[in-house]
Design a protein around this motif. Structure first.
Motif, PDB file in Angstrom:
ATOM      1  N   THR A 244       1.067  -1.462   0.307  1.00  0.00           N
ATOM      2  CA  THR A 244      -0.101  -0.147  -0.317  1.00  0.00           C
ATOM      3  C   THR A 244       0.600   1.304  -0.749  1.00  0.00           C
ATOM      4  O   THR A 244       1.586   0.940   0.670  1.00  0.00           O
ATOM      5  CB  THR A 244      -1.031   0.275   1.327  1.00  0.00           C
ATOM      6  N   GLU A 252      -3.372   3.422  -2.491  1.00  0.00           N
ATOM      7  CA  GLU A 252      -3.317   1.801  -3.055  1.00  0.00           C
ATOM      8  C   GLU A 252      -2.956   1.126  -2.717  1.00  0.00           C
ATOM      9  O   GLU A 252      -2.068   1.052  -2.272  1.00  0.00           O
ATOM     10  CB  GLU A 252      -2.588   2.952  -3.994  1.00  0.00           C
ATOM     11  N   VAL A 253      -3.847  -0.090  -2.781  1.00  0.00           N
ATOM     12  CA  VAL A 253      -3.397  -1.623  -2.483  1.00  0.00           C
ATOM     13  C   VAL A 253      -3.478  -1.848  -3.778  1.00  0.00           C
ATOM     14  O   VAL A 253      -4.498  -1.866  -4.624  1.00  0.00           O
ATOM     15  CB  VAL A 253      -4.619  -2.209  -1.297  1.00  0.00           C
ATOM     16  N   LEU A 287      -0.831  -2.142   6.524  1.00  0.00           N
ATOM     17  CA  LEU A 287      -0.753  -3.244   6.385  1.00  0.00           C
ATOM     18  C   LEU A 287      -1.319  -4.263   7.576  1.00  0.00           C
ATOM     19  O   LEU A 287      -0.296  -4.838   7.599  1.00  0.00           O
ATOM     20  CB  LEU A 287      -1.384  -4.393   4.527  1.00  0.00           C
ATOM     21  N   LEU A 296      -6.901  -2.239   6.358  1.00  0.00           N
ATOM     22  CA  LEU A 296      -5.819  -1.318   5.229  1.00  0.00           C
ATOM     23  C   LEU A 296      -5.697   0.604   6.585  1.00  0.00           C
ATOM     24  O   LEU A 296      -7.332   0.385   6.826  1.00  0.00           O
ATOM     25  CB  LEU A 296      -6.070  -0.608   4.595  1.00  0.00           C
TER      26      LEU A 296
END
Length: 521
Positions: A244, A252-253, A287, A296
């Protein structure tokens, strides 16, 4: 009367012939009626004796079988407990020194072979991943994550307090035994200047997935982690590695397969981090694995993602709330405090939010972590606050509340809950919260340890000080002392790892802090 006793003794031993009349039948013709009555009485006595002996044999057999069932059940119970993390191998008496090492022993991952593995930093900036055989203290394998050439050049006269950072996570959920581990290493530095600490961000970072059995690199994800958005945190989810990083829209993952290809990407809305304290580092995205899901943690929420990247639950997070950990697929979000520090500002009442894919619940109090849990307790979680220790089921109301102050790490075994509360060792009935027994003359600032049969605690002076620390084994059912012995070596800490007791002592010198590890068993 005088001859009847001996006659009865002979009659009970002798066997009747086939012509003896059955009990209750008329005597044969010509026989005296008194003799027939006496013979019938003898038969009844013989039958009673035979039945008595038979019943005794049955009772003995039942007792033997019953004891065998109990023994088998206890054997099965101990085997199940031994398979749990943080349980010591059965001890028949005081432990002995197995080995001592002044090499750094990483305790981040336990492998199926009984080794411990993880990342280790060196004063020159070198970072290695290493596996150690717990039975011998021997290094099984070692691979470089960062070399000395990767270390950061510092300003003239700068003194690094911490040089480089590294850690390895097991490739299975909930920190169970794993033969795959995800390791990250970087050359970030903490500098000590004018009595304050200053953090210098890393210029070199490496992320690899390793086979924990032999150190083989399963996948080198360094380039993917460095690609925009640069990864701030990572974890494993099944066969995927999740990374992430921050974007203009939030976080964003992305999920990376073991061959280095990206399986999916997802963007989660999130605000930018708050400005850090002077000299501090900004809060990073986090994470972590929670069962079959990933969590997250962003500045404003905890997001549970499934294996496809879809968000299955979003739980708001206050600015002063923090993730205290995860267990059995549940992420625990803590806030407030049970007690305000003396002279400090008042705190909001402590609370813990338990987040699962199918729902969430907030309960009063700080979460009490169970170091060992054999699954026999009827509650799902424990919390504590100024009102005491609370045991919770699936409902909102507590199952029970006990008058316990400052509970530390707890152990749930065979329907009992054992914990330390600042005064000694306390045992409660897991179903009612009623006190079963208490021992107040033992220390409570070391982890509560068990081999499934006894509880291991310490007594005496502080670990590492002169005066003789004692390791004490207590019967888990009644608190009676099973054995007591001097700790065979001076250590600063003592805890269970991979079935062994590991003690650690820090040797301080001008430039480095060296840890000396001793294994007991």
């Amino acid at each position: 009367m005088g001859r009847r006793g001996p006659k009865q003794e002979v009659d009970l031993i002798e066997e009747d012939g086939p012509g003896d009349p059955p009990d209750g039948d008329a005597p044969e013709d010509g026989g005296p009626s008194g003799t027939a009555g006496t013979d019938a009485a003898h038969v009844r006595r013989r039958r009673a004796t035979t039945l008595g002996v038979g019943l005794l044999v049955v009772l003995v057999l039942v007792g033997v079988v019953g004891q065998a069932v109990v023994t088998a059940r206890e054997r099965d119970r101990l085997a199940a407990v031994a398979a749990l993390p943080d349980v010591v191998a059965p001890l028949d008496g005081p432990p002995q020194i197995l080995w001592t090492s002044d090499e750094d022993i990483p305790f981040q991952v336990t492998t199926s072979a009984g080794h411990v593995a993880g990342a280790v930093t060196h004063p020159d900036g070198r970072v290695v991943a290493r596996a150690v055989d717990l039975a011998t203290g021997r290094t099984v394998w070692e691979v470089d994550l960062l070399t000395a050439a990767d270390s950061m050049e510092l300003p003239a006269g700068a003194v690094p307090a911490v040089r480089g950072s590294a850690y390895c996570w097991p490739g299975t959920p909930d920190n169970r035994t794993s033969d795959v581990m995800l390791c990250t290493a970087d050359n970030a530095v903490w500098l000590e200047q004018d009595g304050t600490m200053r953090w210098i961000a890393a210029t070199v970072t490496r992320l690899v997935l390793l086979d924990a059995r032999d150190g083989t690199v399963v996948a080198d994800l360094t380039d993917e982690a460095a690609a925009a958005p640069v990864a701030e945190s990572s974890t494993t989810l099944g066969d995927l590695v999740l990374l992430t990083g921050r974007t203009s829209d939030g976080a964003e993952v992305r999920a990376v397969r073991r061959d280095g290809t990206v399986a999916w990407r997802t963007t989660v809305p999130a605000p930018p981090p708050a400005e850090p304290e002077p000299g501090g580092s900004p809060e990073q995205l986090q994470l972590l694995t929670a069962g079959d899901h990933a969590a997250l943690v962003t500045p404003d929420a905890v997001h549970l993602l499934d294996a496809t990247g879809a968000t299955v639950r979003r739980t708001p997070r206050a600015a002063d709330a923090w993730v205290t950990g995860s267990t059995d697929g549940t992420v625990v979000l803590g806030a407030g405090g049970a007690y305000a520090p003396p002279g400090g500002p008042p705190q909001a009442p402590a609370s813990s939010t338990f987040i699962r894919p199918d729902g969430e619940v907030t309960r009063p109090g700080e979460w009490v972590w169970l170091g060992v849990d054999d699954g026999t307790a009827p509650f799902t979680t424990l919390t504590w606050d100024v009102d005491g220790l609370h045991a919770w089921g699936r409902e909102d109301a507590p199952l029970w509340t006990a008058d316990v102050r400052l509970p530390h790490e707890a152990v749930a075994l065979d329907g009992l809950v054992h914990l330390t509360d600042g005064t000694g060792l306390l045992t409660l009935d897991a179903g009612t919260g009623a006190e079963v027994w208490r021992v107040t003359d033992l220390r409570s600032d070391t982890p509560l340890m068990t081999d499934g049969r006894v509880l291991l605690v310490t007594a005496g002076s502080t670990l590492g000080e002169d005066g003789g620390t004692r390791l004490v084994a207590l019967d888990r059912k009644d608190g009676s002392e099973v054995w007591r012995a001097p700790t065979p070596v001076d250590v600063d800490s003592l805890w269970p790892v991979g079935g062994f007791l590991l003690g650690q002592r820090w040797d301080h010198d001008v430039q480095t802090n060296r840890a000396v590890v001793t294994a007991l068993g």
